[in-house]
Design a protein around this motif. Structure first.
Motif, PDB file in Angstrom:
ATOM      1  N   VAL A 120       0.843  -1.200   0.000  1.00 45.56           N
ATOM      2  CA  VAL A 120       0.000   0.000   0.000  1.00 45.56           C
ATOM      3  C   VAL A 120       0.883   1.257   0.000  1.00 45.56           C
ATOM      4  N   LEU A 121       2.061   1.146   0.616  1.00 51.63           N
ATOM      5  CA  LEU A 121       2.986   2.276   0.686  1.00 51.63           C
ATOM      6  C   LEU A 121       3.863   2.385  -0.565  1.00 51.63           C
ATOM      7  N   GLY A 122       3.590   1.530  -1.558  1.00 52.25           N
ATOM      8  CA  GLY A 122       4.267   1.648  -2.848  1.00 52.25           C
ATOM      9  C   GLY A 122       5.419   0.698  -3.100  1.00 52.25           C
ATOM     10  N   LEU A 123       5.598  -0.307  -2.256  1.00 55.16           N
ATOM     11  CA  LEU A 123       6.703  -1.250  -2.441  1.00 55.16           C
ATOM     12  C   LEU A 123       6.238  -2.517  -3.156  1.00 55.16           C
ATOM     13  N   PRO A 124       6.976  -2.984  -4.160  1.00 55.03           N
ATOM     14  CA  PRO A 124       6.646  -4.246  -4.824  1.00 55.03           C
ATOM     15  C   PRO A 124       7.274  -5.426  -4.074  1.00 55.03           C
ATOM     16  N   ASP A 125       6.905  -6.637  -4.474  1.00 53.63           N
ATOM     17  CA  ASP A 125       7.583  -7.822  -3.945  1.00 53.63           C
ATOM     18  C   ASP A 125       9.004  -7.846  -4.473  1.00 53.63           C
ATOM     19  N   ARG A 126       9.916  -8.274  -3.618  1.00 55.46           N
ATOM     20  CA  ARG A 126      11.308  -8.492  -4.008  1.00 55.46           C
ATOM     21  C   ARG A 126      11.713  -9.811  -3.380  1.00 55.46           C
ATOM     22  N   ARG A 127      11.626 -10.846  -4.120  1.00 51.83           N
ATOM     23  CA  ARG A 127      11.823 -12.206  -3.601  1.00 51.83           C
ATOM     24  C   ARG A 127      13.308 -12.544  -3.481  1.00 51.83           C
ATOM     25  N   THR A 128      13.976 -11.870  -2.540  1.00 46.43           N
ATOM     26  CA  THR A 128      15.412 -12.063  -2.340  1.00 46.43           C
ATOM     27  C   THR A 128      15.726 -13.279  -1.485  1.00 46.43           C
ATOM     28  N   GLY A 129      14.747 -13.744  -0.715  1.00 49.66           N
ATOM     29  CA  GLY A 129      14.986 -14.841   0.207  1.00 49.66           C
ATOM     30  C   GLY A 129      15.634 -14.391   1.510  1.00 49.66           C
ATOM     31  N   LEU A 130      15.929 -13.106   1.632  1.00 53.30           N
ATOM     32  CA  LEU A 130      16.590 -12.584   2.829  1.00 53.30           C
ATOM     33  C   LEU A 130      15.567 -12.155   3.877  1.00 53.30           C
ATOM     34  N   CYS A 131      15.767 -12.598   5.093  1.00 52.99           N
ATOM     35  CA  CYS A 131      14.871 -12.237   6.186  1.00 52.99           C
ATOM     36  C   CYS A 131      14.983 -10.749   6.515  1.00 52.99           C
ATOM     37  N   THR A 132      16.113 -10.139   6.220  1.00 53.89           N
ATOM     38  CA  THR A 132      16.296  -8.707   6.479  1.00 53.89           C
ATOM     39  C   THR A 132      15.500  -7.840   5.512  1.00 53.89           C
ATOM     40  N   ASP A 133      15.036  -8.414   4.414  1.00 53.38           N
ATOM     41  CA  ASP A 133      14.238  -7.690   3.429  1.00 53.38           C
ATOM     42  C   ASP A 133      12.762  -7.985   3.684  1.00 53.38           C
ATOM     43  N   LEU A 134      12.036  -7.017   4.231  1.00 57.56           N
ATOM     44  CA  LEU A 134      10.617  -7.217   4.512  1.00 57.56           C
ATOM     45  C   LEU A 134       9.858  -7.603   3.247  1.00 57.56           C
ATOM     46  N   MET A 135      10.192  -6.973   2.131  1.00 55.59           N
ATOM     47  CA  MET A 135       9.454  -7.226   0.900  1.00 55.59           C
ATOM     48  C   MET A 135       9.886  -8.517   0.202  1.00 55.59           C
ATOM     49  N   SER A 136      10.758  -9.306   0.845  1.00 53.76           N
ATOM     50  CA  SER A 136      11.072 -10.637   0.312  1.00 53.76           C
ATOM     51  C   SER A 136       9.930 -11.601   0.597  1.00 53.76           C
ATOM     52  N   GLY A 137       9.079 -11.243   1.558  1.00 54.92           N
ATOM     53  CA  GLY A 137       7.886 -12.033   1.830  1.00 54.92           C
ATOM     54  C   GLY A 137       8.162 -13.483   2.148  1.00 54.92           C
ATOM     55  N   ALA A 138       7.362 -14.372   1.553  1.00 58.44           N
ATOM     56  CA  ALA A 138       7.440 -15.809   1.828  1.00 58.44           C
ATOM     57  C   ALA A 138       8.752 -16.425   1.370  1.00 58.44           C
ATOM     58  N   SER A 139       9.486 -15.763   0.488  1.00 60.81           N
ATOM     59  CA  SER A 139      10.750 -16.332   0.015  1.00 60.81           C
ATOM     60  C   SER A 139      11.774 -16.448   1.142  1.00 60.81           C
TER      61      SER A 139
END
Length: 183
Positions: A120-139
């Motif tokens: 909602v704040l304008g961030l897309p998914d970024r499936r990096t697999g890193l836990c430090t990346d909130l937008m990595s999501g389920a990855s």
């Protein structure tokens, strides 16, 4: 002293209540008004407290947007049996579905809530697999419980609300499922 008092009263008389209630933050020497976004989590069932906590995390992480529960809402949060997903319709507006399927498989509800609000704040998914990346999501897997945006995600949200074009595709539904996380 009388002149100072009169000037102070004159200043207060020229500031409307709306202007007085608008917070301003200094960002790189430029004053940026804080945009207040209202959210409705009344239909989020068991996820309501996670949404409220995630809103507070974002409030403590960014400087020019503030999330408050209220109506009319800029974004609405529902609970359902699917995977968590968000449909941002414009910056700060949209619909979030907190899917029970993800929590049933062990994903952290607070991380999910913060991640979905990130859309909602304008961030897309970024499936990096890193836990430090909130937008990595389920990855990042079910062991990841980090609900906090990293420095780059915080900076991107602040830029979005200063008028930059968000990387998110408005109108698209962002679904955070393990099948998509593997892609």
């Amino acid at each position: 002293m009388t002149i100072t008092f009169v000037l102070g009263l004159a200043f207060l008389a020229t500031v409307s209540p709306a202007q007085a209630g608008t917070a301003a933050k200094a960002t790189s020497g430029n004053a940026t008004a804080v945009r207040v976004l209202k959210y409705d989590a009344s239909r989020a069932a068991e996820f309501r407290s996670a949404i409220d906590q995630a809103a507070q995390i974002w409030n403590s992480s960014v400087t020019n947007v503030r999330l408050v529960a209220g109506s009319p809402a800029d974004f609405v949060v529902y609970a359902d049996g699917g995977w968590p997903r968000t449909q941002p319709t414009s910056l700060g507006r949209g619909t979030i579905w907190m899917g029970r399927q993800a929590t049933a498989e062990g994903h952290n509800p607070l991380r999910i809530a913060a991640h979905e609000i990130g859309h909602v704040l304008g961030l897309p998914d970024r499936r990096t697999g890193l836990c430090t990346d909130l937008m990595s999501g389920a990855s990042a897997g079910t062991s990841c419980t980090n609900p906090n945006p990293n420095a780059a995600e915080k900076a991107e949200v602040n830029r979005n609300f200063r008028g930059f074009t968000p990387a998110v595709d408005f109108g698209r539904i962002y679904v955070d499922s393990p099948e998509l996380a593997a892609q």
